[in-house]
Design a protein around this motif. Sequence first.
Motif, PDB file in Angstrom:
ATOM      1  N   THR A 177      45.194  36.673  35.872  1.00 43.53           N
ATOM      2  CA  THR A 177      46.191  35.754  36.418  1.00 43.53           C
ATOM      3  C   THR A 177      46.992  36.415  37.533  1.00 43.53           C
ATOM      4  O   THR A 177      47.231  35.820  38.591  1.00 43.53           O
ATOM      5  CB  THR A 177      47.136  35.267  35.309  1.00 43.53           C
ATOM      6  N   GLN A 178      47.375  37.685  37.304  1.00 45.83           N
ATOM      7  CA  GLN A 178      48.169  38.396  38.305  1.00 45.83           C
ATOM      8  C   GLN A 178      47.352  38.784  39.536  1.00 45.83           C
ATOM      9  O   GLN A 178      47.888  38.850  40.633  1.00 45.83           O
ATOM     10  CB  GLN A 178      48.773  39.656  37.674  1.00 45.83           C
ATOM     11  N   HIS A 179      46.058  39.052  39.341  1.00 46.02           N
ATOM     12  CA  HIS A 179      45.215  39.531  40.435  1.00 46.02           C
ATOM     13  C   HIS A 179      44.089  38.540  40.734  1.00 46.02           C
ATOM     14  O   HIS A 179      43.013  38.931  41.188  1.00 46.02           O
ATOM     15  CB  HIS A 179      44.617  40.900  40.089  1.00 46.02           C
ATOM     16  N   TYR A 180      44.362  37.272  40.468  1.00 48.26           N
ATOM     17  CA  TYR A 180      43.311  36.250  40.604  1.00 48.26           C
ATOM     18  C   TYR A 180      42.729  36.221  42.009  1.00 48.26           C
ATOM     19  O   TYR A 180      41.511  36.219  42.192  1.00 48.26           O
ATOM     20  CB  TYR A 180      43.886  34.883  40.232  1.00 48.26           C
ATOM     21  N   THR A 181      43.570  36.229  43.020  1.00 46.07           N
ATOM     22  CA  THR A 181      43.092  36.143  44.403  1.00 46.07           C
ATOM     23  C   THR A 181      42.289  37.379  44.780  1.00 46.07           C
ATOM     24  O   THR A 181      41.223  37.272  45.407  1.00 46.07           O
ATOM     25  CB  THR A 181      44.279  35.972  45.372  1.00 46.07           C
ATOM     26  N   ALA A 220      37.111  39.874  45.948  1.00 45.92           N
ATOM     27  CA  ALA A 220      36.175  40.977  45.701  1.00 45.92           C
ATOM     28  C   ALA A 220      34.825  40.442  45.241  1.00 45.92           C
ATOM     29  O   ALA A 220      33.765  40.912  45.701  1.00 45.92           O
ATOM     30  CB  ALA A 220      36.757  41.926  44.661  1.00 45.92           C
ATOM     31  N   SER A 221      34.832  39.451  44.344  1.00 47.75           N
ATOM     32  CA  SER A 221      33.578  38.846  43.891  1.00 47.75           C
ATOM     33  C   SER A 221      32.866  38.156  45.058  1.00 47.75           C
ATOM     34  O   SER A 221      31.642  38.217  45.178  1.00 47.75           O
ATOM     35  CB  SER A 221      33.849  37.835  42.767  1.00 47.75           C
ATOM     36  N   GLY A 222      33.644  37.504  45.916  1.00 47.03           N
ATOM     37  CA  GLY A 222      33.063  36.847  47.084  1.00 47.03           C
ATOM     38  C   GLY A 222      32.416  37.840  48.036  1.00 47.03           C
ATOM     39  O   GLY A 222      31.320  37.603  48.550  1.00 47.03           O
ATOM     40  N   ALA A 223      33.089  38.965  48.255  1.00 47.73           N
ATOM     41  CA  ALA A 223      32.527  39.994  49.142  1.00 47.73           C
ATOM     42  C   ALA A 223      31.220  40.531  48.563  1.00 47.73           C
ATOM     43  O   ALA A 223      30.251  40.785  49.307  1.00 47.73           O
ATOM     44  CB  ALA A 223      33.531  41.126  49.334  1.00 47.73           C
ATOM     45  N   LEU A 224      31.167  40.679  47.243  1.00 50.15           N
ATOM     46  CA  LEU A 224      29.948  41.150  46.596  1.00 50.15           C
ATOM     47  C   LEU A 224      28.822  40.130  46.762  1.00 50.15           C
ATOM     48  O   LEU A 224      27.671  40.498  47.047  1.00 50.15           O
ATOM     49  CB  LEU A 224      30.224  41.420  45.117  1.00 50.15           C
ATOM     50  N   LEU A 225      29.137  38.857  46.615  1.00 51.20           N
ATOM     51  CA  LEU A 225      28.130  37.813  46.802  1.00 51.20           C
ATOM     52  C   LEU A 225      27.607  37.804  48.237  1.00 51.20           C
ATOM     53  O   LEU A 225      26.402  37.672  48.467  1.00 51.20           O
ATOM     54  CB  LEU A 225      28.708  36.443  46.443  1.00 51.20           C
ATOM     55  N   VAL A 226      28.499  37.926  49.197  1.00 50.13           N
ATOM     56  CA  VAL A 226      28.066  37.951  50.605  1.00 50.13           C
ATOM     57  C   VAL A 226      27.155  39.149  50.848  1.00 50.13           C
ATOM     58  O   VAL A 226      26.106  39.035  51.503  1.00 50.13           O
ATOM     59  CB  VAL A 226      29.286  38.002  51.549  1.00 50.13           C
ATOM     60  N   GLY A 227      27.528  40.308  50.304  1.00 45.87           N
ATOM     61  CA  GLY A 227      26.705  41.503  50.465  1.00 45.87           C
ATOM     62  C   GLY A 227      25.327  41.331  49.849  1.00 45.87           C
ATOM     63  O   GLY A 227      24.308  41.710  50.452  1.00 45.87           O
ATOM     64  N   ILE A 228      25.274  40.730  48.643  1.00 42.90           N
ATOM     65  CA  ILE A 228      23.992  40.494  47.982  1.00 42.90           C
ATOM     66  C   ILE A 228      23.146  39.526  48.800  1.00 42.90           C
ATOM     67  O   ILE A 228      21.937  39.720  48.981  1.00 42.90           O
ATOM     68  CB  ILE A 228      24.224  39.946  46.559  1.00 42.90           C
ATOM     69  N   GLY A 229      23.777  38.455  49.319  1.00 39.05           N
ATOM     70  CA  GLY A 229      23.044  37.477  50.109  1.00 39.05           C
ATOM     71  C   GLY A 229      22.472  38.077  51.385  1.00 39.05           C
ATOM     72  O   GLY A 229      21.307  37.834  51.734  1.00 39.05           O
ATOM     73  N   LEU A 230      23.268  38.878  52.077  1.00 37.15           N
ATOM     74  CA  LEU A 230      22.794  39.511  53.318  1.00 37.15           C
ATOM     75  C   LEU A 230      21.681  40.516  53.019  1.00 37.15           C
ATOM     76  O   LEU A 230      20.704  40.609  53.773  1.00 37.15           O
ATOM     77  CB  LEU A 230      23.963  40.212  54.019  1.00 37.15           C
ATOM     78  N   PHE A 231      21.822  41.248  51.921  1.00 36.62           N
ATOM     79  CA  PHE A 231      20.780  42.199  51.538  1.00 36.62           C
ATOM     80  C   PHE A 231      19.484  41.464  51.209  1.00 36.62           C
ATOM     81  O   PHE A 231      18.388  41.909  51.581  1.00 36.62           O
ATOM     82  CB  PHE A 231      21.245  43.025  50.339  1.00 36.62           C
ATOM     83  N   GLY A 232      19.592  40.325  50.507  1.00 35.31           N
ATOM     84  CA  GLY A 232      18.413  39.540  50.177  1.00 35.31           C
ATOM     85  C   GLY A 232      17.715  39.004  51.408  1.00 35.31           C
ATOM     86  O   GLY A 232      16.481  39.030  51.510  1.00 35.31           O
ATOM     87  N   ILE A 233      18.486  38.524  52.370  1.00 36.81           N
ATOM     88  CA  ILE A 233      17.893  38.014  53.610  1.00 36.81           C
ATOM     89  C   ILE A 233      17.197  39.146  54.350  1.00 36.81           C
ATOM     90  O   ILE A 233      16.082  38.990  54.883  1.00 36.81           O
ATOM     91  CB  ILE A 233      18.972  37.356  54.486  1.00 36.81           C
ATOM     92  N   THR A 234      17.836  40.316  54.399  1.00 37.20           N
ATOM     93  CA  THR A 234      17.280  41.461  55.129  1.00 37.20           C
ATOM     94  C   THR A 234      16.002  41.977  54.491  1.00 37.20           C
ATOM     95  O   THR A 234      15.043  42.328  55.197  1.00 37.20           O
ATOM     96  CB  THR A 234      18.322  42.603  55.198  1.00 37.20           C
ATOM     97  N   THR A 235      15.971  42.023  53.158  1.00 33.79           N
ATOM     98  CA  THR A 235      14.839  42.661  52.475  1.00 33.79           C
ATOM     99  C   THR A 235      13.735  41.678  52.063  1.00 33.79           C
ATOM    100  O   THR A 235      12.585  42.101  51.889  1.00 33.79           O
ATOM    101  CB  THR A 235      15.325  43.397  51.218  1.00 33.79           C
ATOM    102  N   GLU A 236      14.063  40.383  51.908  1.00 33.22           N
ATOM    103  CA  GLU A 236      13.070  39.444  51.385  1.00 33.22           C
ATOM    104  C   GLU A 236      12.736  38.297  52.331  1.00 33.22           C
ATOM    105  O   GLU A 236      11.606  37.828  52.348  1.00 33.22           O
ATOM    106  CB  GLU A 236      13.554  38.876  50.044  1.00 33.22           C
TER     107      GLU A 236
END
Length: 222
Positions: free
Chosen positions: A191-195, A200-216
């Motif tokens: 609740t205190q650190h929701y944003t 952080a989760s969004g940045a991880l998703l973007v990183g995973i998506g870009l890595f997937g596009i690059t490698t697959e």
Amino acid sequence: MNELLQAFLLGNAAILTNVCVLPLYPGLIAYLAGTAQNERARKASKWLGIFVLAGVLTLMIIVGGILYALEQSFGSILPFLLPAIYIIVIAMGALMITGRNPFNRLATVQTPILQNPYLGAYVYGLLLGPMTLPCAGPIVVSAFLLGAGSFSSLADGLLYFLFFGIGFGWPLVVIPLLAAPFQRQLTRWTTQHYTTLTRASGALLVGIGLFGITTEVLPNLA
């Protein structure tokens, strides 16, 4: 039994070797952060991972059955499926980086079905299912192909797939269970650190998506 153990171990290996499995975990964390605002879902949170995994596996079995009925190979849809999946992952991550958690909406939607936290988690798993299809799609489709005309063979093939799915999906079940004893502290912290957690989760998703596009995706285009 040895074949089922092999399937489970292959599923575990998929966690480390297949990019398409990775969005499940930041997605689950973001979903649990969203349920922290909902008292009924918060009380049920330690069991939600089981229903998320059930939704993921259900969706993949449905897709496998449809492809078999249409006499389509999984390879025929993969060139279209991969770019779409990773673009969606990046889009969700970008939303979360701006502080908007799309998973929070699912946890708080006021409909008779989604008000039940277990059914809401199951629906969430159905929505996540397409992301994992590049990893598990060939296995579930082969289960239908090998089991054609024989209920026993089909049951064996789907059981093999389920053990594979449990192999790559068990962290979805374990994470909420491990967090349960610290629920009060975690609820306060999320609740205190929701944003911050959302971004952080969004940045991880973007990183995973870009890595997937690059490698697959890009190598296939080349």
